[in-house]
Write a protein that holds these residues in place. Structure first.
Motif, mmCIF file in Angstrom:
data_model
loop_
_atom_site.group_PDB
_atom_site.id
_atom_site.type_symbol
_atom_site.label_atom_id
_atom_site.label_comp_id
_atom_site.label_asym_id
_atom_site.label_seq_id
_atom_site.Cartn_x
_atom_site.Cartn_y
_atom_site.Cartn_z
ATOM 1 N N VAL A 1 1.705 -55.938 -27.830
ATOM 2 C CA VAL A 1 1.337 -56.640 -29.299
ATOM 3 C C VAL A 1 1.132 -55.912 -30.387
ATOM 4 N N LEU A 2 0.373 -55.225 -30.382
ATOM 5 C CA LEU A 2 -0.283 -54.488 -31.593
ATOM 6 C C LEU A 2 1.087 -53.237 -32.197
ATOM 7 N N ASP A 3 2.681 -52.525 -31.235
ATOM 8 C CA ASP A 3 3.187 -51.830 -31.396
ATOM 9 C C ASP A 3 4.278 -53.038 -32.304
ATOM 10 N N ALA A 4 4.282 -53.906 -31.865
ATOM 11 C CA ALA A 4 5.230 -54.927 -32.281
ATOM 12 C C ALA A 4 5.053 -55.769 -33.387
ATOM 13 N N PHE A 5 3.627 -55.900 -33.801
ATOM 14 C CA PHE A 5 2.940 -55.767 -35.754
ATOM 15 C C PHE A 5 3.439 -54.490 -36.280
ATOM 16 N N ALA A 6 3.067 -53.225 -35.585
ATOM 17 C CA ALA A 6 3.226 -52.032 -36.579
ATOM 18 C C ALA A 6 4.859 -51.800 -37.342
ATOM 19 N N LYS A 7 5.521 -52.489 -36.077
ATOM 20 C CA LYS A 7 7.369 -52.600 -36.243
ATOM 21 C C LYS A 7 7.342 -53.218 -37.629
ATOM 22 N N ALA B 1 -5.442 -49.151 -27.314
ATOM 23 C CA ALA B 1 -4.098 -49.966 -27.608
ATOM 24 C C ALA B 1 -3.463 -49.692 -28.469
ATOM 25 N N GLY B 2 -3.943 -49.623 -29.729
ATOM 26 C CA GLY B 2 -2.869 -48.614 -30.939
ATOM 27 C C GLY B 2 -3.167 -49.784 -31.967
ATOM 28 N N ALA B 3 -4.065 -50.446 -32.247
ATOM 29 C CA ALA B 3 -5.025 -50.989 -33.275
ATOM 30 C C ALA B 3 -5.193 -49.841 -34.757
ATOM 31 N N ASP B 4 -5.223 -50.184 -35.489
ATOM 32 C CA ASP B 4 -5.361 -49.851 -36.928
ATOM 33 C C ASP B 4 -5.822 -49.207 -37.098
ATOM 34 N N ALA B 5 -7.033 -49.919 -37.175
ATOM 35 C CA ALA B 5 -8.785 -50.067 -37.679
ATOM 36 C C ALA B 5 -9.543 -51.249 -36.707
ATOM 37 N N VAL B 6 -11.044 -50.765 -36.769
ATOM 38 C CA VAL B 6 -11.621 -51.332 -36.191
ATOM 39 C C VAL B 6 -13.038 -52.028 -37.118
ATOM 40 N N CYS B 7 -13.191 -53.515 -36.321
ATOM 41 C CA CYS B 7 -14.048 -53.832 -37.606
ATOM 42 C C CYS B 7 -15.388 -53.757 -36.485
ATOM 43 N N VAL B 8 -16.583 -53.035 -37.291
ATOM 44 C CA VAL B 8 -17.599 -52.915 -36.083
ATOM 45 C C VAL B 8 -18.643 -54.268 -36.140
#
Length: 363
Positions: A135-141, A162-169
């Motif tokens: 899912v995250l790779d598809a969004f990155a593309k 999982a490849g997230a660009d950032a985290v909301c802590v």
């Protein structure tokens, strides 16, 4: 694309499901230089798409859409039935039937993903879990920046893998639902404070951090930036804006001296969420089962009836710990005020550090 490329100021408007953060609020925040967010939770896929079109008609600046991760429907039906019986008096009082606590917990997730892949938005964030890498790779593309909500360093590590660009802590001070991956009834509502959590996550993963939890003013934004965050996410601070879709009763309650504190409760949704302590929370919170979204569906009509009756004692008054600092300002003006307060706090910190260096030199 970096997180800081998405907005002029490191100010993110939290996606608040249930109607509070719709197109008007998200667009106003983005236009003012922050990062506005739509909350897709509890909406149909088409409802989400229509709001996206509304935002695009109001601003050309980046904005985000938040999705709820599908939930495990495995819940004890007997516990839900006991809670239904306990709420019978509420149904009589508000003259409305209790909802049907069906087992559906996917929140139209796959349909929403399909829309967001076909017609990309600048940012997509996730709450109540982490998507898999596909899912995250598809969004990155397709150039969509992804943010995953985390409440522990362990969850942050999962998001990183999982490849997230950032985290909301999200610290325990945050209003509304805690975005924990696993709803553990044995946790007793325990959670980490935001500043401690930022430090632990910064040590665990090399991802940009959006800090969330009780933030209401520019000095607090400066504090989380100094602690290692890259941006600050504020929800309760924007609830009282005229663009917010929160009910007038909810907005008034945030600064009403009748409501002096917040607590985490399962009373309204079956999942830990922080709100103003009211009659409903006191009477039913101790007995609510860990059953989301079944309890949410069960109490939905009650909450709507209470809002229509102007009765804050029967509503889910989601609020962070800093709710008494809420200001009734238009969203754009609030962003401007927060940015000015942040600049003042940064200047004060610079002056303090300069004075410390001078003292050391003199000694």
């Amino acid at each position: 694309m970096a997180l800081t490329d998405l907005c002029r100021y490191p100010i993110v408007q939290a996606p608040m499901a249930g109607g509070a953060s719709g197109a008007a609020l998200a667009a106003a925040v983005s236009e003012a230089g922050g990062l506005g967010f739509l909350a897709a939770g509890y909406k149909t896929a088409d409802g989400m798409y229509q709001e996206i079109k509304q935002v695009r008609g109001l601003t050309g600046r980046p904005f985000g859409v938040n999705l709820f991760m599908p939930q495990d429907p495995a819940t004890d039906p007997a516990a839900i039935e006991v809670y239904r019986q306990q709420l019978a008096g509420e149904a009589t009082w508000y003259e409305t039937p209790l909802g049907e606590a069906d087992s559906g917990g996917d929140d139209n997730y796959e349909a929403k993903l399909a829309i967001l892949r076909e017609d990309p938005v600048p940012v997509v964030s996730f709450t109540f879990g982490c998507p898999d890498r596909t899912v995250l790779d598809a969004f990155a593309k397709i150039g969509t920046y992804t943010i995953v909500t985390v409440t522990t360093p362990e969850e942050a590590a999962i998001a990183h893998r999982a490849g997230a660009d950032a985290v909301c802590v999200q610290g325990v001070e945050a209003g509304g639902h805690q975005g924990t991956y696993r709803d553990d009834p044995q946790s007793g509502g325990a959670g980490l404070g935001l500043l401690t959590l930022i430090a632990l996550v910064r040590d665990a993963v090399p991802l940009p951090i959006v800090a969330a939890g009780g933030l209401m003013c520019g000095a607090q934004i400066a504090a989380v930036l100094a602690a290692g965050a890259d941006a600050a996410q504020l929800g309760t601070a924007f609830l009282t804006c005229p663009e917010s879709g929160a009910s007038p009763v909810h907005k008034q309650a945030l600064t009403d001296p009748l409501f002096v504190r917040t607590e985490l409760t399962r009373a309204f949704s079956g999942r830990p969420a922080r709100g103003l302590v009211n009659r409903f929370m006191r009477e039913h919170g101790p007995y609510a089962p860990a059953a989301y979204p079944q309890v949410h569906q069960l109490t939905l009509g009650l909450r709507k009836a209470a809002a229509e009756a102007g009765d804050p004692q029967g509503m889910a008054l989601w609020a962070g710990q800093g709710h008494r600092l809420a200001r009734e300002l238009p969203a754009a003006r609030l962003v401007e005020v927060l940015a000015a307060e942040l600049d003042d706090a940064a200047a004060q910190l610079t002056a303090t550090l300069r004075n410390l260096r001078n003292l050391r030199s003199a000694s």
